[in-house]
Design a protein around this motif. Structure first.
Motif, PDB file in Angstrom:
ATOM      1  N   ARG A 160      82.882  52.128  19.996  1.00  0.00           N
ATOM      2  CA  ARG A 160      82.456  53.355  19.326  1.00  0.00           C
ATOM      3  C   ARG A 160      82.062  54.461  20.307  1.00  0.00           C
ATOM      4  N   TYR A 161      80.991  54.215  21.085  1.00  0.00           N
ATOM      5  CA  TYR A 161      80.459  55.269  21.952  1.00  0.00           C
ATOM      6  C   TYR A 161      79.945  54.682  23.259  1.00  0.00           C
ATOM      7  N   PHE A 177      76.603  44.423  15.990  1.00  0.00           N
ATOM      8  CA  PHE A 177      77.042  45.233  17.116  1.00  0.00           C
ATOM      9  C   PHE A 177      76.504  44.631  18.403  1.00  0.00           C
ATOM     10  N   GLN A 178      77.076  45.075  19.511  1.00  0.00           N
ATOM     11  CA  GLN A 178      76.586  44.652  20.811  1.00  0.00           C
ATOM     12  C   GLN A 178      76.711  45.808  21.787  1.00  0.00           C
ATOM     13  N   LEU A 179      75.862  45.790  22.773  1.00  0.00           N
ATOM     14  CA  LEU A 179      75.875  46.783  23.843  1.00  0.00           C
ATOM     15  C   LEU A 179      76.282  46.089  25.128  1.00  0.00           C
ATOM     16  N   GLU A 180      77.364  46.565  25.723  1.00  0.00           N
ATOM     17  CA  GLU A 180      77.866  45.966  26.955  1.00  0.00           C
ATOM     18  C   GLU A 180      77.707  46.956  28.106  1.00  0.00           C
ATOM     19  N   PRO A 181      77.045  46.546  29.191  1.00  0.00           N
ATOM     20  CA  PRO A 181      76.912  47.453  30.330  1.00  0.00           C
ATOM     21  C   PRO A 181      78.270  47.744  30.966  1.00  0.00           C
ATOM     22  N   VAL A 182      78.451  48.990  31.358  1.00  0.00           N
ATOM     23  CA  VAL A 182      79.675  49.394  32.054  1.00  0.00           C
ATOM     24  C   VAL A 182      79.507  49.047  33.529  1.00  0.00           C
ATOM     25  N   ALA A 214      78.526  50.480  26.685  1.00  0.00           N
ATOM     26  CA  ALA A 214      79.518  50.683  25.633  1.00  0.00           C
ATOM     27  C   ALA A 214      79.021  49.993  24.370  1.00  0.00           C
ATOM     28  N   ALA A 215      79.039  50.720  23.261  1.00  0.00           N
ATOM     29  CA  ALA A 215      78.613  50.161  21.985  1.00  0.00           C
ATOM     30  C   ALA A 215      79.830  49.652  21.233  1.00  0.00           C
ATOM     31  N   LEU A 216      79.781  48.375  20.850  1.00  0.00           N
ATOM     32  CA  LEU A 216      80.905  47.722  20.176  1.00  0.00           C
ATOM     33  C   LEU A 216      80.470  47.256  18.799  1.00  0.00           C
ATOM     34  N   ILE A 217      81.295  47.516  17.792  1.00  0.00           N
ATOM     35  CA  ILE A 217      81.028  47.091  16.425  1.00  0.00           C
ATOM     36  C   ILE A 217      82.040  46.023  16.036  1.00  0.00           C
ATOM     37  N   HIS A 218      81.572  44.937  15.464  1.00  0.00           N
ATOM     38  CA  HIS A 218      82.477  43.891  15.023  1.00  0.00           C
ATOM     39  C   HIS A 218      83.139  44.269  13.704  1.00  0.00           C
ATOM     40  N   GLU A 219      84.198  43.587  13.349  1.00  0.00           N
ATOM     41  CA  GLU A 219      85.069  43.998  12.249  1.00  0.00           C
ATOM     42  C   GLU A 219      84.340  44.181  10.921  1.00  0.00           C
ATOM     43  N   ASP A 220      83.349  43.364  10.642  1.00  0.00           N
ATOM     44  CA  ASP A 220      82.666  43.473   9.358  1.00  0.00           C
ATOM     45  C   ASP A 220      81.562  44.529   9.365  1.00  0.00           C
TER      46      ASP A 220
END
Length: 226
Positions: A198-199, A150-155, A140-146
């Motif tokens: 995001r995706y 970003f970070q990629l977290e394994p599902v 899962a691709a995560l974007i921080h507020e600013d």
């Protein structure tokens, strides 16, 4: 037949047609059978090429309410049934593929069909029907507020609820004392709870992003744009 005259008494009872099942109800996901052998879904994507087929690892097989058995894959912001991928410009399913034997086929493997038939006989009184591990390396691709980090977290796993919805589960490593983290762990939470989600990225794309490969620039440009 002569038209009925005004004021005459009706002699027949009008019965309504029975409600037809909505297509969305007929395609509801009922049971899952995890894919352990690395089988893939083939798809065309004309935005990338008109001459190539692409492969994505199948997460699991699902029995739908209409009785059909189809493959499920993580796709963009959720889970896609192969029947959902029907547009060559954005992704169109073209059958299944076994990388080891290089065999192409169009029907779900028989052993998965049998497994789903057996699974349908299991009693269930929980809103979570099943939880299966993600063996495809989805991230899962995560974007921080600013939008600057970003970070990629394994599902870790996917949950199927009684509404037929699939939810990706991520791990909050600050909340666990047990390793490895397994499906059903108390530290898991839905990816959709992250405001910056995001995706979902496939395993090889996620690793290219991590290593700064060529595909990373394209992926990140889409990722940062809301």
């Amino acid at each position: 037949m002569d038209p009925r005259k005004p004021g005459t008494t009706r002699t027949a009872t009008i019965l309504p047609f029975p409600d037809r099942p909505r297509e969305v109800d007929q395609q509801k996901i009922l049971q899952l059978s995890p894919e352990y052998e690395g089988l893939c879904l083939l798809y065309s994507h004309h935005a990338l090429s008109h001459d190539k087929l692409y492969a994505i690892k199948i997460l699991c097989w699902a029995r739908l309410a209409d009785g059909s058995v189809v493959a499920l894959v993580p796709w963009l912001k959720g889970i896609a049934r192969c029947i959902d991928l029907d547009n060559p410009e954005s992704g169109c399913a073209e059958g299944y593929y076994c990388p080891r034997s290089e065999r192409r086929f169009s029907d779900a493997p028989e052993h998965h069909q049998r497994a789903l038939e057996v699974r349908a006989t299991y009693p269930n009184n929980s809103p979570i029907v099943q939880e299966i591990p993600d063996l495809t390396g989805s991230h899962a691709a995560l974007i921080h507020e600013d939008n600057s980090r970003f970070q990629l977290e394994p599902v870790v796993s996917w949950q199927l609820n009684d509404k037929g919805e699939m939810t990706a589960m991520l791990a909050d490593t600050s909340e666990t004392k047990e390793w490895p983290i397994l499906p059903g762990s108390d530290c898991l939470y839905p990816a959709t709870e992250e405001n910056g989600f995001r995706y979902f990225f496939q395993y090889h794309i996620a690793n290219q992003i991590k290593s700064g490969g060529v595909m990373a620039t394209r992926a990140l440009s889409k990722l940062i744009t809301p």
